[in-house]
Design an enzyme around this catalytic site. Structure first.
Site, PDB file in Angstrom:
ATOM      1  N   ASN A   7       0.808  -1.054  -0.017  1.00 34.76           N
ATOM      2  CA  ASN A   7       0.071  -0.071   0.095  1.00 34.76           C
ATOM      3  C   ASN A   7       0.889   1.266  -0.267  1.00 34.76           C
ATOM      4  OD1 ASN A   7      -1.595   2.052   0.312  1.00 34.76           O
ATOM      5  ND2 ASN A   7      -2.791   0.862   2.105  1.00 34.76           N
ATOM      6  N   ARG A  91      -2.483  -1.935  -3.700  1.00 35.87           N
ATOM      7  CA  ARG A  91      -3.649  -1.203  -3.560  1.00 35.87           C
ATOM      8  C   ARG A  91      -3.542   0.083  -4.431  1.00 35.87           C
ATOM      9  NH1 ARG A  91      -5.355   3.217   0.645  1.00 35.87           N
ATOM     10  NH2 ARG A  91      -7.476   3.462   0.150  1.00 35.87           N
ATOM     11  N   HIS A 180     -13.071   2.493  -0.844  1.00 33.76           N
ATOM     12  CA  HIS A 180     -13.142   1.171   0.109  1.00 33.76           C
ATOM     13  C   HIS A 180     -13.954   0.130  -0.199  1.00 33.76           C
ATOM     14  CE1 HIS A 180     -13.686   4.830   3.432  1.00 33.76           C
ATOM     15  NE2 HIS A 180     -12.320   4.529   3.429  1.00 33.76           N
ATOM     16  N   ARG A 241     -13.101  15.405   6.672  1.00 30.83           N
ATOM     17  CA  ARG A 241     -13.681  15.799   5.376  1.00 30.83           C
ATOM     18  C   ARG A 241     -15.217  16.194   5.876  1.00 30.83           C
ATOM     19  NH1 ARG A 241     -12.121  10.129   2.539  1.00 30.83           N
ATOM     20  NH2 ARG A 241     -10.330  10.074   3.740  1.00 30.83           N
ATOM     21  N   GLU A 384      -8.200  -5.150   5.011  1.00 27.60           N
ATOM     22  CA  GLU A 384      -7.814  -4.625   3.698  1.00 27.60           C
ATOM     23  C   GLU A 384      -6.965  -5.406   2.849  1.00 27.60           C
ATOM     24  OE1 GLU A 384      -9.496  -0.333   2.666  1.00 27.60           O
ATOM     25  OE2 GLU A 384      -9.170  -0.505   4.951  1.00 27.60           O
TER      26      GLU A 384
END
Ligand code: AMP
Length: 404
Positions: A7, A91, A180, A241, A384
């Site tokens: 990642n 990823r 996601h 956010r 993940e």
């Protein structure tokens, strides 16, 4: 069968070496502050051997070299040779309209990843850098791209189109993509194993509630809607956010402060959300502590987060034509009993009932709903990295590593 999961961020590179047959993690680590001051290398293997030390890392290439040297270190070997790595799974954040599944990376795929720079410049640039340095450092080892957006590509046009002039879709591919995806896919597959419902008609909402947060409505294994959009800014408000707001506010903030588009982007991405409302922190643990101590803005931030969650989920229940299961995952979803309780109470009109004692459990797979509940509620810890490793194995048709 070892899969190396990478990642790669703009100044970091995280890795895990996973045996996708028994799902054990042989080693994991992280290179932080690549190309900036005081870079740090962290590594840990399955025998408990740990490293945390400053290392010179000017580029992602340096980071990959240090990672491989460490995995091969004769004094603490994780592997004896690079041949033991069956493949590398990367990823990639934005796959745009080009990727609806994971792929064995070719030059054409790299060009398509570049074409998505416009919507996710920092992430995609870093992801591609990670792929290219691994190709160079591990020649002959297959490199697979796993995209955060791919799982959502089954959405119908009425869910992914925005009400703006059509040419922005045709010429600039402006539409909802969702993010996601590896997490939503991982927990939805697990939920399909846990449920008593027929997989063909199974209706569930997966709630990935972490620093970034998104919801996904899934019917018969296919995504029909998701809350993040062209970028990960849309949907529920998050740690920093703003989530979905009146688009005119974007223009108003710019005019009020005479800000450039990049400055407005920073305000909406880094200074808004739970941090912007509470003024305390973007971290839910801090905000919950402040709320408990009587801080009214912290209390408001948590209420706003939960209220927005219930509103989005209510709209998905309508879109799905009912609901069989709700899944909570990621940092807040796996741990925060107050948020889970608020959201479940908001959906109690559907006959949803949870066990308040079980709801106190943190970070574990649990069935929260009671026997008489009309809706199942599962907490399923996401993973993940494992999801990327399993998808990588799937691309290479390594059957021993079936997804779940
Ligand atoms: P993630 O992005 O999945 O790592 O999730 C990060 C978020 O999860 C942060 O807002 C954390 O405060 C929150 N979180 C992690 N552990 C807990 C916990 N035990 N209780 C409440 N929130 C938590």
């Amino acid at each position: 069968m070892l899969i190396l999961v990478i990642n790669s961020g703009s100044s970091s590179l995280k890795y895990q070496l996973i045996d996708c047959e028994d799902r054990s993690v042989h080693a994991k680590g992280m290179c932080e502050r690549i190309g900036i001051d005081d870079p740090i290398f962290k590594h840990e293997d399955a025998n408990g051997y740990k490293i945390k030390e400053p290392r010179e890392m000017k580029t992602h290439g340096d980071a990959v070299r240090i990672m491989l040297e460490t995995l091969l270190d004769p004094e603490h070997p994780v592997i004896g040779s690079l041949d033991e790595i069956a493949a590398v799974g990367h990823r990639v954040v934005h796959g745009g309209p080009y990727f609806s599944e994971s792929v064995l990376i070719t030059d054409e795929h790299k060009e398509a990843i570049r074409m998505c720079y416009e919507w996710c410049p920092l992430h995609n640039r870093a992801n591609l850098a990670g792929i290219e340095v691994c190709e160079e450092a591990m020649p002959g080892i297959p490199q697979v791209g796993v995209f955060d957006t791919a799982f959502h590509q089954t959405m119908p046009p009425e869910a992914y189109m925005y009400g703006i002039p059509y040419n922005y879709y045709e010429e600039n591919a402006i539409r909802r993509y969702g993010f996601h995806g590896t997490s939503h896919e991982f927990v939805s597959r697990r939920a399909a194993e846990m449920t008593k419902h027929d997989p063909e008609t199974y209706r569930l909402i997966t709630c990935h509630l972490g620093n970034g947060a998104s919801f996904c409505a899934i019917k018969g294994g296919k995504v029909i809607d998701t809350s993040m959009g062209l970028t990960p800014l849309e949907g529920i408000m998050m740690g920093t956010r703003c989530g979905s707001i009146d688009p005119a506010i974007v223009l108003a903030i710019g005019r009020l402060g005479n800000f450039t588009p990049d400055q407005v982007d920073d305000i909406l991405n880094k200074e808004s959300g739970v941090l912007g409302i509470s003024g305390v922190s973007s971290d839910f643990r801090d905000v919950q502590d402040a709320a408990e101590a009587g801080n009214e803005r912290a209390q408001l931030a948590i209420k706003m987060f939960c209220y927005q969650a219930v509103k989005i989920m209510g709209s998905y229940i309508a879109a799905l034509g009912g609901i069989d299961t709700i899944v909570f995952t990621a940092g807040i979803g796996e741990n925060d009993d107050i948020v889970r309780k608020y959201i479940c109470d908001g959906i109690s009109y559907r006959g949803l009932v949870i066990d308040d004692e079980l709801n106190k459990i943190r970070g574990k797979e649990i069935v929260l709903s009671t026997e008489e509940s009309a809706v199942e509620v599962f907490v399923i810890p996401t993973n993940e990295e494992l999801s990327i490793a399993l998808q990588t194995a799937e691309v290479l048709e390594i059957e021993k590593c079936s997804h779940l």
